[in-house]
Write a protein that holds these residues in place. Sequence first.
Motif, mmCIF file in Angstrom:
data_model
loop_
_atom_site.group_PDB
_atom_site.id
_atom_site.type_symbol
_atom_site.label_atom_id
_atom_site.label_comp_id
_atom_site.label_asym_id
_atom_site.label_seq_id
_atom_site.Cartn_x
_atom_site.Cartn_y
_atom_site.Cartn_z
ATOM 1 N N GLY A 253 -15.428 72.907 31.355
ATOM 2 C CA GLY A 253 -16.415 72.802 32.424
ATOM 3 C C GLY A 253 -16.525 71.371 32.907
ATOM 4 O O GLY A 253 -16.301 70.425 32.134
ATOM 5 N N LYS B 185 -18.196 68.118 44.907
ATOM 6 C CA LYS B 185 -18.492 69.005 46.026
ATOM 7 C C LYS B 185 -18.737 68.213 47.302
ATOM 8 O O LYS B 185 -18.419 68.653 48.409
ATOM 9 C CB LYS B 185 -19.699 69.875 45.699
ATOM 10 C CG LYS B 185 -19.959 70.972 46.716
ATOM 11 C CD LYS B 185 -21.028 71.932 46.238
ATOM 12 C CE LYS B 185 -21.234 73.054 47.246
ATOM 13 N NZ LYS B 185 -22.270 74.023 46.773
ATOM 14 N N THR C 140 -18.935 69.009 35.855
ATOM 15 C CA THR C 140 -19.888 68.870 36.956
ATOM 16 C C THR C 140 -20.014 67.415 37.357
ATOM 17 O O THR C 140 -19.803 66.504 36.544
ATOM 18 C CB THR C 140 -21.284 69.402 36.582
ATOM 19 O OG1 THR C 140 -21.831 68.599 35.513
ATOM 20 C CG2 THR C 140 -21.241 70.856 36.162
ATOM 21 N N THR D 274 -23.592 69.525 39.585
ATOM 22 C CA THR D 274 -23.000 70.506 40.486
ATOM 23 C C THR D 274 -21.531 70.692 40.125
ATOM 24 O O THR D 274 -20.803 69.706 39.940
ATOM 25 C CB THR D 274 -23.121 70.043 41.951
ATOM 26 O OG1 THR D 274 -24.495 69.881 42.279
ATOM 27 C CG2 THR D 274 -22.495 71.050 42.898
ATOM 28 N N LYS D 275 -21.103 71.942 40.025
ATOM 29 C CA LYS D 275 -19.728 72.227 39.643
ATOM 30 C C LYS D 275 -18.759 71.512 40.577
ATOM 31 O O LYS D 275 -18.912 71.533 41.796
ATOM 32 C CB LYS D 275 -19.483 73.729 39.678
ATOM 33 C CG LYS D 275 -18.117 74.150 39.151
ATOM 34 C CD LYS D 275 -17.985 75.663 39.134
ATOM 35 C CE LYS D 275 -16.616 76.087 38.610
ATOM 36 N NZ LYS D 275 -16.482 77.569 38.588
#
Length: 458
Positions: free
Chosen positions: A91, A113, A93, A97-98
Motif C-alpha cells: 500500500g 493524485k 499513500t 490519499t492512495k
Amino acid sequence: MPKAVRRTFVLVTTPVALLGAAAPSPTGSSGVGDPYFPLSGNGGYHVGHYDLTLRYDPGSGHLDGKAVLTARATQRLGRFDLDFKGLTVTGLTVDHTKAGFRRDGQELVVTPKRALGKGERFTVTVTYQGKPGPVTDPDGSPDGWIPTDDGAFVAGEPQGAMTWFPSNSHPTDKSSYDFTITVPKGHTAVANGVLLSERTAHAKTTFRWRQSEPMAAYLATATVGKFTVQQYTTRDGIRVYNAVDSREAAAAAPVLKKLPSVLEWEAKLFGPYPFRAAGSIVDHAPNVGYALETQSRPVYDRAPDLSTLVHENAHQWFGDSVSLTSWKDIWLNEGFATYTEWLYAEQHGGDSAQKTFDDLYAKPASDGLWEFPPGDPGSGANIFGTPVYARGAMALHVLRTTVGDPAFFRILRAWAAEHRDGHGTTAQFERLAERVSGKKLDSLFQTWVYAPGKPNRP
C-alpha cells in the motif's frame, strides 16, 4: 567502516512491476547525480523525518514494515522516486490519499493524485512485506539487511538502506528517525539513538528508538539478535546502550569497557560528542566481514579490538555528524577515522603517527597503497580500498607536519563544529585548513589527496 574482506561482485536485480498511472511532469530525478552511485538518493524533495514500524521474525526471515516519511518538495512534483529494492509494496499513500506507484529496479516511482507545489510539506506512507536480504556492492561485499542465525545484521553503507525501508538514500539527505521494532520475546532489536521504551506482551517484545539528530539513511540500523544488554550514562551525560551476542561477550568486554574513555579522549581532540546516545552492537556475523559506524551505536560483526572501537567512534564526528556530499570524498570519513587510530596509539603508549607514516611510506611504488588517490578513488568498487584509509590518513599526517600541531587540531575541531549535522567536501576542508593555518595548501592536497602514484617524500 574498516576495510572488509571483499568478494567477487554479483549483480543483484529485481523484477519490475507496474502499478498506477503514467507519470505526469514535472518529476523528481531518480538520483542525485553521485558519480559512483548515480541512482542513490532522489531529486525534488527532502525527507525531514522517518517513522519506521517493523515486525521481524528471525525464524522465517519475514519482515512486515510501515514507513511514514514526512517530506518537503523542493520543486513542483507530479512524480517522485524512493529508493526501495526487493520487498513487496502492499500500500502507498501521499497525504493519506492512495497514490500510483511502480517498481523500476531499485526505484519506487510514486505518482500522487495531485501534483505537489514547491515548498509544500507532504507525508508518504508505504506498507510492505517480504524476506529482506542484502544487496551486493561493487566491491563484492554484502550491504543492507543481512540475516544471521539469530536475527539480522543491518548495515547500509553505501546503498543497503533500500533493502529494508523506502528512503531518499544519499548522504546529502539527512533526517531524524523513530523506530518501532517488534521481535519474538528473547530477542533484542537495536536501532539508533535513545531507547524510549521496551514492552513485552503475547510472546513479542517491542522496542522504540529515537534518533533526533539528522542522520543519513545508510547509517540507520535495526539489528536483531539474542543480545546481553548493558546500559549506563557517562559523566558527560551520554546514554550508552551496548548489545552483545553471548558468543562474543568475553572478547568484547575489555574493549567495550574503554568506550567512555575513548569518547572523552576523542571529544578533547574534536569537540563535544555530537549525539545524545552512544554504544555498541556486537553481533556474531562471521560472514559479514566488517563493522560499520551506524550513527550513535556502531555495529560490529564480531568482538572489536580497541583500534576498531576508536575508528568507528571517530566516525561519529567524521562521517556521521559531518557527512559526505559525494561518495568520491569518502576519505573525509575513512582517512580521518584511520588517522584517529594513529593518534590514539601515539598518545597511549603505541607507535607514533610519524613511525606509522614512515612504515607505510616505505612500501614500494608498486604496492596497492598507491593504486589510486584517496580524494577520488575512481569507482564505487574502490571506496573501501587501502588508499582511502591509509593514504588518506597519510595525507592528514602531512597536513599536520606542515601546519604544526596547534593549527592541525584547530582545523579538526573547526571542521567538526562548522559542519556539524551537515555535509562537507574535500574542497571545503582544504579552504578551512588554509584559513585556520594561514598557509597555502593547494600543492599538498594535489599531491597527497588527488594525484595518482606514490608521492615524493614530504
